[in-house]
Design an enzyme around this catalytic site. Structure first.
Site, PDB file in Angstrom:
ATOM      1  N   GLY A 107    -113.583 -70.077  62.035  1.00 28.65           N
ATOM      2  CA  GLY A 107    -113.973 -70.384  63.413  1.00 28.65           C
ATOM      3  C   GLY A 107    -112.889 -70.009  64.401  1.00 28.65           C
ATOM      4  NE  ARG A 145    -115.842 -71.076  71.309  1.00 27.49           N
ATOM      5  CZ  ARG A 145    -117.070 -70.956  70.817  1.00 27.49           C
ATOM      6  NH1 ARG A 145    -117.641 -69.777  70.775  1.00 27.49           N
ATOM      7  NH2 ARG A 145    -117.719 -72.029  70.385  1.00 27.49           N
ATOM      8  CB  ILE A 198    -108.185 -75.239  68.242  1.00 27.24           C
ATOM      9  CG1 ILE A 198    -108.111 -76.185  69.459  1.00 27.24           C
ATOM     10  CG2 ILE A 198    -107.222 -75.673  67.154  1.00 27.24           C
ATOM     11  CD1 ILE A 198    -108.630 -77.599  69.207  1.00 27.24           C
ATOM     12  CG  ASP A 235    -123.281 -70.994  59.061  1.00 26.39           C
ATOM     13  OD1 ASP A 235    -122.465 -71.926  58.972  1.00 26.39           O
ATOM     14  OD2 ASP A 235    -124.453 -71.135  59.468  1.00 26.39           O
ATOM     15  CD  GLN A 287    -116.531 -87.355  70.536  1.00 32.09           C
ATOM     16  OE1 GLN A 287    -115.615 -88.139  70.741  1.00 32.09           O
ATOM     17  NE2 GLN A 287    -116.342 -86.055  70.424  1.00 32.09           N
ATOM     18  CE1 TYR A 323    -116.044 -82.792  66.242  1.00 31.71           C
ATOM     19  CE2 TYR A 323    -114.916 -84.772  67.001  1.00 31.71           C
ATOM     20  CZ  TYR A 323    -114.893 -83.423  66.700  1.00 31.71           C
ATOM     21  OH  TYR A 323    -113.736 -82.709  66.854  1.00 31.71           O
ATOM     22  CE  LYS A 349    -113.922 -82.256  63.378  1.00 33.43           C
ATOM     23  NZ  LYS A 349    -113.129 -81.067  63.068  1.00 33.43           N
ATOM     24  CB  ILE A 362    -107.679 -79.423  72.848  1.00 36.56           C
ATOM     25  CG1 ILE A 362    -106.849 -80.298  71.888  1.00 36.56           C
ATOM     26  CG2 ILE A 362    -107.006 -78.083  73.139  1.00 36.56           C
ATOM     27  CD1 ILE A 362    -105.480 -80.694  72.372  1.00 36.56           C
ATOM     28  CG  ASN A 389    -113.500 -80.190  75.333  1.00 35.11           C
ATOM     29  OD1 ASN A 389    -113.179 -79.161  75.927  1.00 35.11           O
ATOM     30  ND2 ASN A 389    -112.666 -80.829  74.545  1.00 35.11           N
TER      31      ASN A 389
END
Ligand code: NAD
Length: 260
Positions: free
Chosen positions: A18, A21, A23, A70, A160, A163, A167, A196, A201
């Site tokens: 990934g 772009r 991070i 992917d 989140q 998410y 994580k 970030i 975001n």
């Protein structure tokens, strides 16, 4: 390796998932600056990743290319790692960065959204890091695996839940691998970013009605982070020097998670 950097990368071959772009691209660039050859990865259209790979070659004089995969699809994720190993002539450092985050209240999370976040963020890290570890163990020369988790891997956050669950799972994946792979000279750690400003975001990062209250109450550093704030953490965890850092997380959040 580049002059002026006190940290020597563990080896020359680096895969960052990934990384077209944000991070991931920052991680790739910091290792390229230190003299590493880079495989970038993207899941969709490749124009951007291929442009970034050309830019890395021109700027740092290293080899770089971009591979489509992917990471949520096991066969694609594992082939990505195998192809990166062949192209690089040996995989030394792997950064599992690919991730998604769509903000949804708990009662609105559909099964599809739940599964997409677990598949990309958690399962993708498993497929990529296990395949990399198999290759590294077989070769017998060790390695470094870095998972990009989140401050949301320690505590949850409204909108989140899906998410943060993915994580938090990455955190335990990282620790489990650290325990079992260290005897093979493979060290596994995580970088946990705070807020970030990236594409993930962008809308909320540009909205002062959202950022100003958060900055005044939650962020001692008083500003949003940028991908360049994370470069030194990647370089440290990917370095030869960090030979006794294993199963650890470096939090890069301006102090957000330090408060009660
Ligand atoms: P981003 O949206 O700019 O980058 C995400 C990258 O992952 C993109 O290049 C995207 O193409 C790629 N990607 C998404 N799904 C993929 C898939 N299935 N296969 C391969 N690649 C895929 O956002 P970012 O902020 O740079 O996010 C990078 C990582 O950092 C993510 O894991 C994210 O969860 C984590 N993170 C970000 C923040 C933040 O505030 N930006 C905070 C904590 C953690």
């Amino acid at each position: 390796m580049s002059q002026g950097s006190p940290l020597i990368p563990f080896g020359r071959g680096v895969l960052v998932t990934g990384s077209e772009r944000g991070i991931g691209l920052e991680a790739a660039r910091v290792f390229a600056k230190a003299g590493c050859d880079i495989v970038l990865n993207y899941p969709g259209q490749g124009d951007c990743a291929e442009r970034e790979a050309s830019g890395i070659m021109a700027e740092f004089g290293v080899k770089a290319c971009a591979l489509k995969a992917d990471v949520a699809v096991p066969d694609q994720a594992r082939k990505l790692v195998q192809d990166a190993d062949s192209l690089l002539g040996g995989l030394d450092i792997v950064v599992c960065n690919a991730g998604i985050c769509r903000f949804l209240s708990f009662l609105e999370i559909s099964d599809e959204e739940w599964n997409a976040h677990i598949a990309t963020n958690l399962n993708g890290s498993f497929y990529v890091s296990q395949e990399a570890a198999k290759i590294m163990v077989k070769r017998g020369s060790g390695g470094r695996i870095i998972l990009v988790t989140s401050v949301g891997s320690f505590r949850s956050n409204p909108t989140q839940t899906h998410y943060c669950t993915s994580k938090g799972g990455q955190n335990l994946l990282m620790q489990g691998m650290a325990l079992e792979l260290a005897p093979h000279g493979i060290l596994v750690n995580a970088v946990a970013p705070g807020w970030i400003h990236t594409d993930i975001n962008d809308a909320s990062s540009k909205d002062p009605a959202v950022t100003e209250p958060w900055l005044s109450t939650h962020c001692p550093a008083g500003r949003l982070g940028s991908p360049s704030d994370l470069g030194s953490a990647f370089l440290l965890l990917g370095s030869r020097d960090a030979g006794y850092i294993n199963g650890s997380t470096i939090t890069v959040d301006g102090g957000w998670s330090a408060q009660l």
